[in-house]
Motif scaffolding. Structure first.
Motif, short mmCIF file in Angstrom:
data_model
loop_
_atom_site.label_atom_id
_atom_site.label_comp_id
_atom_site.label_asym_id
_atom_site.label_seq_id
_atom_site.Cartn_x
_atom_site.Cartn_y
_atom_site.Cartn_z
N ARG A 1 0.86 -1.18 0.00
CA ARG A 1 0.00 0.00 0.00
C ARG A 1 0.90 1.24 0.00
N PRO A 2 0.36 2.40 -0.35
CA PRO A 2 1.19 3.60 -0.47
C PRO A 2 2.06 3.91 0.75
N ALA A 3 1.51 3.74 1.96
CA ALA A 3 2.28 4.06 3.16
C ALA A 3 3.49 3.13 3.30
N LEU A 4 3.26 1.84 3.01
CA LEU A 4 4.35 0.88 3.12
C LEU A 4 5.41 1.13 2.03
N ILE A 5 4.96 1.40 0.82
CA ILE A 5 5.89 1.69 -0.27
C ILE A 5 6.75 2.91 0.08
N GLY A 6 6.12 3.92 0.69
CA GLY A 6 6.86 5.10 1.10
C GLY A 6 7.93 4.77 2.12
N LYS A 7 7.61 3.90 3.09
CA LYS A 7 8.59 3.50 4.10
C LYS A 7 9.76 2.75 3.46
N VAL A 8 9.43 1.86 2.53
CA VAL A 8 10.47 1.07 1.87
C VAL A 8 11.41 1.98 1.08
N LEU A 9 10.85 2.91 0.33
CA LEU A 9 11.66 3.84 -0.46
C LEU A 9 12.52 4.72 0.44
N GLN A 10 11.96 5.13 1.56
CA GLN A 10 12.72 5.95 2.50
C GLN A 10 13.90 5.17 3.07
N ARG A 11 13.66 3.94 3.46
CA ARG A 11 14.74 3.10 4.01
C ARG A 11 15.81 2.81 2.96
N LEU A 12 15.39 2.57 1.74
CA LEU A 12 16.36 2.33 0.67
C LEU A 12 17.21 3.57 0.42
N GLY A 13 16.58 4.74 0.44
CA GLY A 13 17.32 5.97 0.25
C GLY A 13 18.31 6.22 1.37
N THR A 14 17.88 5.99 2.60
CA THR A 14 18.76 6.16 3.76
C THR A 14 19.95 5.19 3.69
N ALA A 15 19.66 3.95 3.28
CA ALA A 15 20.73 2.94 3.16
C ALA A 15 21.74 3.35 2.10
N ALA A 16 21.26 3.88 0.98
CA ALA A 16 22.16 4.31 -0.09
C ALA A 16 23.05 5.45 0.39
N LEU A 17 22.48 6.38 1.14
CA LEU A 17 23.25 7.50 1.66
C LEU A 17 24.30 7.02 2.66
N GLN A 18 23.93 6.07 3.52
CA GLN A 18 24.89 5.52 4.49
C GLN A 18 26.04 4.82 3.78
N ARG A 19 25.72 4.13 2.70
CA ARG A 19 26.76 3.44 1.94
C ARG A 19 27.75 4.45 1.34
N VAL A 20 27.24 5.54 0.79
CA VAL A 20 28.11 6.57 0.21
C VAL A 20 28.98 7.21 1.28
N ARG A 21 28.40 7.53 2.41
CA ARG A 21 29.16 8.15 3.50
C ARG A 21 30.24 7.21 4.01
N ARG A 22 29.89 5.93 4.15
CA ARG A 22 30.87 4.96 4.66
C ARG A 22 32.04 4.81 3.69
N THR A 23 31.74 4.75 2.41
CA THR A 23 32.79 4.63 1.40
C THR A 23 33.69 5.86 1.40
N PHE A 24 33.08 7.05 1.49
CA PHE A 24 33.84 8.29 1.51
C PHE A 24 34.75 8.35 2.73
N HIS A 25 34.22 7.92 3.88
CA HIS A 25 35.02 7.92 5.12
C HIS A 25 36.21 6.97 5.00
N LYS A 26 36.00 5.81 4.42
CA LYS A 26 37.10 4.85 4.25
C LYS A 26 38.19 5.41 3.36
N LEU A 27 37.79 6.09 2.29
CA LEU A 27 38.77 6.67 1.38
C LEU A 27 39.55 7.79 2.06
N ARG A 28 38.85 8.62 2.83
CA ARG A 28 39.51 9.72 3.51
C ARG A 28 40.47 9.23 4.59
#
Length: 329
Positions: free
Chosen positions: A286-313
């Motif tokens: 349902r729309p509310a659940l899809i919104g939660k899933v998309l939000q979690r996926l977006g947060t996970a992608a951002l965490q992955r980018v930050r973690r990779t950047f931190h490792k490189l630095r």
């Protein structure tokens, strides 16, 4: 008695972390003809793909091994390390297999068992390299419901991956298991964690038949015979493997995993869920659940980018240390 039955070996226990590899290796280790060593991470943290060219390379590999918590748990004495070095110096051109074998032969010599094995879950991805180094090796993997795996990975000091990353790793490993069954037919055996805890004797009899050794009642390991192959204070998450087998330790995701997380895991693992005979949950998208899933996926992608950047630095991506990061924190 032991000498009359030498199992196929070496035996490498591999699989997705938090899938029961510690339990399985403990049960196999209880067999009098087989000793299973703790996690060495030789092919994940020590070996970098290159060949051993000189003695300095040998010493480098031994030093990297000595940084592994599992190798520390072996409590090798100075004399045993000297034995390892002596064996390797006697070889004209030692290989990675020679280094690994010298370590494990020395460890196994204490027990008098005629065969040895080793358990490092993530070695699953390195089965081809290990099969080349050990032409007679056999591999035993254990598979667990990915939703319970993700639940079990929560809050572990060494598990920094997000839920989508963990689900993708499970999917990748499930595909490897399927491929290895064909590529290494007769050398690769897979069982399910849920089957092991519900009917341990039947599963262990199947594993024993694969290893060509008789089943022993000692493998069911009553509590008074339990032994640790890890430091329970350093790795408390492994303590359950030193207790009696708990047949109820399954499908915890039904009551403990939020619907959005279940949806993410099931979407990512895809058809591999049914391939390994795990049921899909009844999710009403349902729309509310899809919104939660998309939000979690977006947060996970951002965490992955930050973690990779931190490792490189920080330069950790290029660190020469083989010690797991969580032991340093």
């Amino acid at each position: 008695m032991i000498e009359s039955c030498i199992p196929r070996h070496p035996v490498f226990v591999v699989g997705m972390p938090r899938s029961g590899t510690t339990l399985l290796s403990s049960l196999l280790d209880a067999h009098p003809a087989l000793v299973v060593a703790p996690e060495t991470h030789y092919f994940t943290r020590c070996w970098r793909g290159g060949a051993i060219e000189n003695w300095a390379d040998v010493e480098r590999m031994l030093a990297r091994l000595d940084q592994q918590p599992g190798v520390h748990d072996m409590a090798l004495s100075d004399d045993e390390w000297a034995t390892i070095r002596g064996r390797l110096r006697a070889l004209q051109a030692p290989t990675h297999g020679d280094v690994f074998r010298a370590l494990l032969d020395t460890y196994a010599a204490r027990s008098g068992a005629p065969a040895w094995g080793e358990k490092t879950p993530d070695h699953l991805a390195n089965v081809p390299a290990m099969a080349r180094q050990f032409p007679n090796a056999v591999f035993v993997t254990i598979i667990r419901d990915p939703r319970d795996v993700v639940l079990s990975l929560r809050n572990l000091p060494w598990s920094r991956r997000t839920i989508p990353e963990q689900a993708w790793t499970w999917r990748t490993y499930a595909a490897l298991v399927d491929r290895y069954r064909t590529d290494y037919e007769g050398r690769f055996f897979a069982l399910r964690y849920e089957d092991l805890i519900v009917d341990p004797e039947a599963c262990l009899r199947d594993v024993c038949a694969f290893l060509e050794m008789p089943f022993q009642e000692a493998m069911l390991r009553p509590p008074q015979q339990a032994s640790h192959h890890f430091d329970p204070d350093r790795e408390p998450w492994k303590r359950k493997s030193a207790r009696q087998i708990d047949s109820s330790n399954r499908e915890k995701w039904r009551s403990q995993m939020p619907e959005a997380e279940r949806g993410i895991v099931e979407l990512i693992v895809g058809r591999w869920l049914s391939v390994h005979r795990y049921p899909r949950s009844h999710i009403r998208w349902r729309p509310a659940l899809i919104g939660k899933v998309l939000q979690r996926l977006g947060t996970a992608a951002l965490q992955r980018v930050r973690r990779t950047f931190h490792k490189l630095r920080s330069g950790r991506a290029f660190s020469r240390s083989a010690a797991p990061r969580w032991t340093e924190e």
